[in-house]
Scaffold this active site. Structure first.
Site, PDB file in Angstrom:
ATOM      1  N   ASN A   7       8.521   9.446  -3.944  1.00  0.00           N
ATOM      2  CA  ASN A   7       7.503   8.610  -3.465  1.00  0.00           C
ATOM      3  C   ASN A   7       8.335   7.266  -3.770  1.00  0.00           C
ATOM      4  O   ASN A   7       8.909   7.230  -4.611  1.00  0.00           O
ATOM      5  CB  ASN A   7       6.137   8.670  -4.609  1.00  0.00           C
ATOM      6  N   GLY A   8       8.451   6.536  -2.476  1.00  0.00           N
ATOM      7  CA  GLY A   8       9.356   5.356  -2.540  1.00  0.00           C
ATOM      8  C   GLY A   8       9.877   5.365  -1.202  1.00  0.00           C
ATOM      9  O   GLY A   8       9.773   5.946  -0.005  1.00  0.00           O
TER      10      GLY A   8
END
Length: 477
Positions: free
Chosen positions: A118-119
């Site tokens: 996530n990112g």
């Protein structure tokens, strides 16, 4: 607004929203991962995947669609083992397709591993070009695959050391889960852009997730949030932790997680999301008062802020807009027979509440302004005599490169229009935004030293973007 990791052509990054979940030490690891992903479905509705380990072999299932539709009982039965990681993803144009669904999975000289991310990595384009020049073959558009290649090519003696070496070369936002045959690893970037929380079940299993709401669903105890720059390894029931990365000059916890992204029942960065959103509404009422008969929210993310606005202003709160919970991402739209069809399908106005009233409508943000315009027109068509639009965040003037999908700056209405011009465009009788200072007050960080507010301020926190923004500013001066 939308978040995780895909690419657009010509080197421009395409952000997507994501949620990650992992568990180790439980006989029903895949089933619990399915439940955890279900709790994180709001972070991504396009694809989902689970990779499980039985201690010897990794098995994967990834598919386009919603968690409940993908992971039927027969599918979960094909994912045995006491450890698993999962991922939910939402992508916009350019990054859609099963090839970008996560967790990504690879066999390499050192064995097998899987990764869920996530990112968004802001230097992934340059690293990918370098790796391709050295013969690397990429199977997806996800910047996450850059980490996989760097890790697989590392000559360090242990898997953890190879991972650390790989991550020292990337810049940007990452909360990552990795699964090997015998261990689960979690790591968070030095700025702490994206959340990642550790939990533990009564049976002794360790759990990691993007938000605490996933831990609540499976009745896991919340232990703590991972520190920015922290690496956690869980192997044979033992948890080891280290801080292998140099701390960032300042924290960069994403403020938009509190404004819009996270579920209200989560505890994020040490604070209740619901309570923070209520405080946003209270502060908004102090800064941008309005003479009105009632306060309503644009559901669902605007509800806590609207309640806070009502309590602080003394103006009664009521339900003036109803959200449909059965709208998919695609539908058959009449060509011109119903104007604003998409918004009408998702939201409907309550005429008996609105008729003859001066209304304050609270929303979390304005991006292009087109949806706000349709909502204001809908409220007036339902009988509201005045509509005062109040936004529980500052004007969104800059794109996010750290994992929240925002358009280019040319598409952000607040980047090129004054508040008065935006009010006229959306046909509101007045428009008021929360100030950047008020935002800091609401999240109890008045100096704004622990949150990233780049989408509002243009003050990016990673060196590559600081340099590019400064160069662009000089060119335009």
């Amino acid at each position: 607004m939308r978040s995780c990791s895909a690419s657009r052509s010509k080197g421009v990054r395409q952000r997507t929203m994501c949620g990650i979940f992992g568990i180790v030490g439980h006989g029903e690891a895949s089933n619990l991962t399915y439940l955890g992903l279900h709790a994180l479905q709001h972070r991504g509705q396009e694809s989902a995947g689970i990779v499980a380990s039985d201690g010897h072999t990794l098995r994967a299932h990834r598919q386009m669609g919603l968690v409940a539709d993908i992971f039927t009982a027969p599918v979960i039965e094909e994912l045995p083992g006491k450890a698993a990681i999962g991922h939910v993803r939402y992508s916009t144009a350019g990054g859609s397709g099963i090839k970008n669904a996560q967790p990504l999975f690879v066999n390499y000289a050192g064995g097998q591993f899987s990764i869920a991310h996530n990112g968004n990595l802001v230097n992934a384009t340059e690293l990918k070009a370098e790796l391709e020049s050295e013969g690397a073959l990429f199977q997806s558009d996800a910047d996450t695959e850059v980490v996989m290649h760097l890790l697989a090519r590392s000559k360090q003696p242990t898997f953890e050391a190879r991972l650390v070496e790989a991550l020292r070369r990337v810049e940007g936002a990452y909360s990552i889960l990795l699964l090997t045959e015998d261990k689960l690893i979690a790591v968070r970037d030095p700025n702490g852009f994206r959340p990642l929380v550790l939990g533990k079940m009564k049976e002794g299993a360790y759990v990691l997730a993007s938000e605490t709401t996933a831990l609540d669903l499976i009745e896991a105890e919340i232990v703590r949030e991972l520190e920015p720059g922290e690496l956690v390894v869980i192997e044979n029931g033992v948890l080891r932790t280290s801080m292998p990365f140099k701390p960032a000059p300042r924290l960069g916890r994403c403020i938009f997680e509190h404004v819009y992204f996270a579920k209200p029942d989560s505890v994020l960065f040490g604070s209740s999301v619901y309570e923070v959103r209520k405080r946003l509404g209270v502060q908004l009422a102090r800064e941008q008062p309005a003479e009105a008969d009632l306060v309503i929210a644009v559901p669902d993310s605007g509800v806590p802020a609207a309640i806070g606005f009502s309590q602080a202003s003394g103006i009664p709160y009521d339900v003036g807009l109803i959200r449909s919970h059965y709208v998919g991402r695609t539908f058959i739209e009449p060509q011109q027979s119903i104007r604003h069809f998409g918004v009408k399908l998702k939201l409907s106005a309550v005429r008996s509440v609105l008729k003859g009233k001066r209304v304050v409508v609270v929303d979390d943000s304005i991006v292009r302004g087109t949806t706000s315009r349709k909502i204001v027109k809908m409220l007036k068509a339902a009988g509201a005599v005045e509509v005062h639009l109040r936004i529980s965040s500052p004007p969104t003037q800059w794109p996010c490169y750290y994992g929240i999908d925002t358009p280019s700056r040319t598409e952000l209405i607040a980047a090129s229009h004054t508040t008065e011009e935006i009010a006229k465009y959306v046909t509101a009788d007045s428009l008021g935004y929360l100030s950047l200072e008020g935002l800091g007050t609401a999240v109890e960080d008045p100096k704004r030293s622990t949150y990233c507010t780049a989408c509002f301020s243009g003050q990016y926190l990673t060196e590559k973007l600081i340099q590019s923004t400064s160069a662009a500013t000089k060119l335009s001066a």
